[in-house]
Design a protein around this motif. Structure first.
Motif, PDB file in Angstrom:
ATOM      1  N   ASP A  78      40.646 -76.849 -37.474  1.00 40.95           N
ATOM      2  CA  ASP A  78      39.307 -77.457 -37.475  1.00 40.95           C
ATOM      3  C   ASP A  78      38.261 -76.524 -36.870  1.00 40.95           C
ATOM      4  O   ASP A  78      37.193 -76.308 -37.449  1.00 40.95           O
ATOM      5  CB  ASP A  78      39.329 -78.791 -36.718  1.00 40.95           C
ATOM      6  N   LEU A  79      38.559 -75.986 -35.696  1.00 42.36           N
ATOM      7  CA  LEU A  79      37.592 -75.098 -35.042  1.00 42.36           C
ATOM      8  C   LEU A  79      37.452 -73.799 -35.818  1.00 42.36           C
ATOM      9  O   LEU A  79      36.335 -73.285 -35.972  1.00 42.36           O
ATOM     10  CB  LEU A  79      38.045 -74.810 -33.605  1.00 42.36           C
ATOM     11  N   GLY A  80      38.564 -73.268 -36.332  1.00 42.02           N
ATOM     12  CA  GLY A  80      38.506 -72.011 -37.063  1.00 42.02           C
ATOM     13  C   GLY A  80      37.639 -72.105 -38.295  1.00 42.02           C
ATOM     14  O   GLY A  80      36.750 -71.278 -38.516  1.00 42.02           O
ATOM     15  N   LEU A  81      37.853 -73.142 -39.116  1.00 38.15           N
ATOM     16  CA  LEU A  81      37.096 -73.267 -40.360  1.00 38.15           C
ATOM     17  C   LEU A  81      35.632 -73.606 -40.097  1.00 38.15           C
ATOM     18  O   LEU A  81      34.724 -72.952 -40.619  1.00 38.15           O
ATOM     19  CB  LEU A  81      37.717 -74.328 -41.257  1.00 38.15           C
ATOM     20  N   LEU A 106      37.580 -66.395 -36.189  1.00 41.79           N
ATOM     21  CA  LEU A 106      37.676 -67.840 -36.447  1.00 41.79           C
ATOM     22  C   LEU A 106      38.379 -68.118 -37.769  1.00 41.79           C
ATOM     23  O   LEU A 106      39.223 -69.018 -37.861  1.00 41.79           O
ATOM     24  CB  LEU A 106      36.275 -68.457 -36.445  1.00 41.79           C
ATOM     25  N   PHE A 107      38.040 -67.343 -38.787  1.00 41.30           N
ATOM     26  CA  PHE A 107      38.672 -67.586 -40.070  1.00 41.30           C
ATOM     27  C   PHE A 107      40.154 -67.233 -40.037  1.00 41.30           C
ATOM     28  O   PHE A 107      40.984 -67.917 -40.643  1.00 41.30           O
ATOM     29  CB  PHE A 107      37.979 -66.798 -41.178  1.00 41.30           C
ATOM     30  N   ALA A 108      40.502 -66.174 -39.315  1.00 38.45           N
ATOM     31  CA  ALA A 108      41.915 -65.797 -39.200  1.00 38.45           C
ATOM     32  C   ALA A 108      42.718 -66.905 -38.525  1.00 38.45           C
ATOM     33  O   ALA A 108      43.842 -67.215 -38.937  1.00 38.45           O
ATOM     34  CB  ALA A 108      42.047 -64.488 -38.414  1.00 38.45           C
ATOM     35  N   VAL A 127      29.908 -71.975 -39.723  1.00 37.41           N
ATOM     36  CA  VAL A 127      28.689 -71.942 -38.900  1.00 37.41           C
ATOM     37  C   VAL A 127      28.184 -70.515 -38.741  1.00 37.41           C
ATOM     38  O   VAL A 127      26.975 -70.247 -38.871  1.00 37.41           O
ATOM     39  CB  VAL A 127      28.970 -72.577 -37.520  1.00 37.41           C
ATOM     40  N   VAL A 128      29.073 -69.581 -38.478  1.00 33.85           N
ATOM     41  CA  VAL A 128      28.660 -68.177 -38.313  1.00 33.85           C
ATOM     42  C   VAL A 128      28.062 -67.643 -39.619  1.00 33.85           C
ATOM     43  O   VAL A 128      27.064 -66.910 -39.601  1.00 33.85           O
ATOM     44  CB  VAL A 128      29.842 -67.305 -37.838  1.00 33.85           C
ATOM     45  N   SER A 172      29.881 -60.199 -36.430  1.00 31.44           N
ATOM     46  CA  SER A 172      30.773 -60.542 -37.533  1.00 31.44           C
ATOM     47  C   SER A 172      32.230 -60.647 -37.106  1.00 31.44           C
ATOM     48  O   SER A 172      33.041 -61.308 -37.775  1.00 31.44           O
ATOM     49  CB  SER A 172      30.656 -59.499 -38.655  1.00 31.44           C
ATOM     50  N   GLY A 173      32.567 -60.019 -35.977  1.00 32.55           N
ATOM     51  CA  GLY A 173      33.927 -60.135 -35.472  1.00 32.55           C
ATOM     52  C   GLY A 173      34.294 -61.568 -35.113  1.00 32.55           C
ATOM     53  O   GLY A 173      35.452 -61.977 -35.240  1.00 32.55           O
TER      54      GLY A 173
END
Length: 558
Positions: A446-449, A64-66, A454-455, A58-59
């Motif tokens: 883009d990668l973060g969201l 990624l969201f941060a 995906v996770v 979950s980390g």
């Protein structure tokens, strides 16, 4: 099956990148006028891949969201703080209406489907994609005075309801905000975003990469002196907004002092405003196509104004008192806190304003040495600044404030958003620090969201499918209703009561009022600019509070 399970067990990052690749490929496919988009596509592919058994920490999701939400806040910080005030009332009401309609929807559905308090709270947490409801609802269940086994069962049902409904909670918000809303208002997100940007820029044109005007405002031309013979260089330059950058006499480059008297046959390189330069042929002499040795490089540079002599004075006052400033340089733009403003003679210059100048290197260096600091373009990211920004945001997310027995927290996402807004605003006032090239910011967003979504799919997809197969579709269908009904009610309220008329701004506000980050990512992608970010940031911050408070209310009334 066993082979894939073994691969994903050893390297779950393979599943992440496969989901991204497959999701963005799927998102490009058009079904008539409908298109999933990369984020929704990545979610669906991740759910499919999750059936092979994938464990992702979950980390990774939090990180990624941060990154995504910090980058969004950083880009929008200056505009966000300018927008606060009475004009934010619409966003406050929108977030409140969604939370209230969501509460009523969950209570009614729980009674119709005869769900217990745990399932009702879990469906709310998943259908509204507000994980904090799990915590507040579970804490409220402990205070019902039930036996430990009953409390455990209800809290377990919270998790079940959440797992089954979370996937559509993300996907359904995308459908409403990105697909249904533009269809309902009969306008596209992109068109309205461009219209809002044009209004904000007051007619100034922003060119995309690879674009330029066929009629540039500033040009250079070479002329053969005839009609201007006998004039000094200063007299010639007084004829219009242009500068003589180089003079050639008898095949030799000579100095161009203001007192120099021009002679017939001299060749001059003139740089300046196109409207004035094109008239030089009639005033000066014939234009030459080319001339050896007359080539010169010009620069476009941004200068942050720090000189005390320029602060709080109008442009006309500055030019009258500082004659050496204007020679050889031309003002292309003036921006304040990240927003371009008019640079008329009556415009007052403030500390930290950024002026964009065009001219020869030596002229720009002369002005910058007096006026302030030259901001050299760079493709390097200031990791000291942004590392501190992200660390501060995550630290803010750890803080918990209790209202009675209800804990409220920004969470990692809310903390990173607030920090991004603050650091973006500070960067707009101190432009020598905190550089983040647009390409770097785009990659973070883009990668973060997409990675975050995906996770989520990889973590929840297998359990969600299994639960649906075991317990039927009633929980899933209830989650669909909890996702869609509050959004539709809020959409109608926003359109007909609050009078939202810009689809891009409305889509940002609507996705924020549901804390629907994947939907906002698609809205941002469709817009092609940051127009929807301000409305999203306001409603998102409110939604994190309003929706979190629903947990104990659902336990009390469901």
């Amino acid at each position: 099956m066993d082979l894939l399970n073994g691969i994903f067990t050893q390297s779950p990052e393979i599943a992440i990148f496969l989901s991204l690749a497959g999701g963005y490929w799927l998102g490009k496919i058009q079904f008539g006028k409908f298109q999933l988009g990369g984020v929704a596509g990545s979610l669906l592919v991740a759910v499919l891949i999750s059936q092979f058994g994938v464990h992702v920490d979950s980390g990774v999701k939090a990180l990624l969201f941060a990154l995504f939400i910090y980058a969004v806040g950083f880009e929008s910080g200056p505009q966000f703080f300018r927008s606060l005030g009475k004009q934010s009332l619409k966003e406050i009401l929108l977030a409140a209406v969604l939370a209230l309609s969501a509460l009523l929807t969950v209570i009614v559905i729980a009674k119709v489907f005869v769900f217990d308090k745990g399932l009702a709270a879990g469906i709310a947490a998943g259908g509204l994609t507000q994980s904090a409801i799990i915590g507040t609802a579970s804490a409220a269940i402990e205070k019902l005075g039930l036996s430990s086994s009953e409390v455990q069962q209800l809290q377990s049902n919270v998790a079940v309801g959440y797992a089954v409904t979370y996937i559509f909670g993300s996907f359904g918000a995308i459908l409403v905000c990105v697909n249904f809303l533009p269809w309902f208002m009969r306008r596209s997100i992109r068109d309205d975003a461009l219209a809002a940007e044009a209004a904000m820029l007051k007619g100034r044109r922003i060119y995309a990469v690879g674009e330029s005007s066929a009629l540039p405002d500033l040009v250079g031309r070479i002329f053969l002196i005839k009609g201007a013979a006998g004039q000094t260089l200063a007299q010639l330059e007084a004829m219009g907004q242009f500068t003589v950058a180089r003079i050639k006499r008898n095949d030799q480059i000579i100095g161009n002092s203001a007192e120099l008297v021009l002679q017939v046959g001299d060749k001059v390189l003139v740089v300046g405003r196109r409207a004035d330069v094109v008239q030089c042929e009639a005033r000066i002499g014939d234009e030459l196509a080319a001339e050896s040795g007359m080539e010169m490089l010009v620069q476009t540079r941004n200068i942050e104004i720090t000189a005390a002599e320029l602060i709080n004075k109008t442009i006309s006052e500055i030019l009258d008192k500082q004659q050496n400033i204007k020679h050889g340089v031309y003002v292309l733009a003036l921006s304040r806190q990240g927003i371009e403003i008019d640079h008329s003679p009556d415009t007052i210059i403030l500390r930290g304003d950024i002026i964009t100048l065009y001219g020869l290197k030596e002229d720009i260096e002369r002005v910058s040495s007096f006026a302030g600091t030259t901001l050299l373009p760079s493709d390097k990211t200031d990791f000291v600044y942004h590392g501190c920004g992200l660390a501060l945001g995550l630290l803010l997310g750890l803080a918990v404030v209790k209202i009675g027995s209800i804990p409220l927290t920004l969470g990692a996402g809310g903390g990173a958003l607030l920090s991004g807004l603050l650091f973006g605003w500070y960067r707009s006032r101190h432009s020598t620090i905190g550089n983040m090239p647009s390409g770097a910011s785009t990659l973070l967003r883009d990668l973060g969201l997409a990675g975050f979504v995906v996770v989520v799919g990889l973590q929840s997809g297998q359990q969600a499918v299994t639960t649906v197969l075991e317990q039927g579709l009633s929980i899933f269908f209830a989650g669909v209703l909890v996702t869609i009904i509050p959004l539709i009610i809020t959409l109608l309220f926003g359109r007909y009561v609050l009078k939202y008329d810009n689809v891009s701004v409305f889509a940002g506000a609507l996705s924020g009022s549901r804390s629907a980050n994947p939907a906002f990512g698609e809205v941002l992608d469709k817009s092609g600019n940051s127009i929807p970010t301000t409305s999203f940031a306001i409603t998102y911050a409110l939604a994190n509070v309003f929706l979190t408070l629903l947990g104990p209310l659902i336990v009390a009334f469901a």
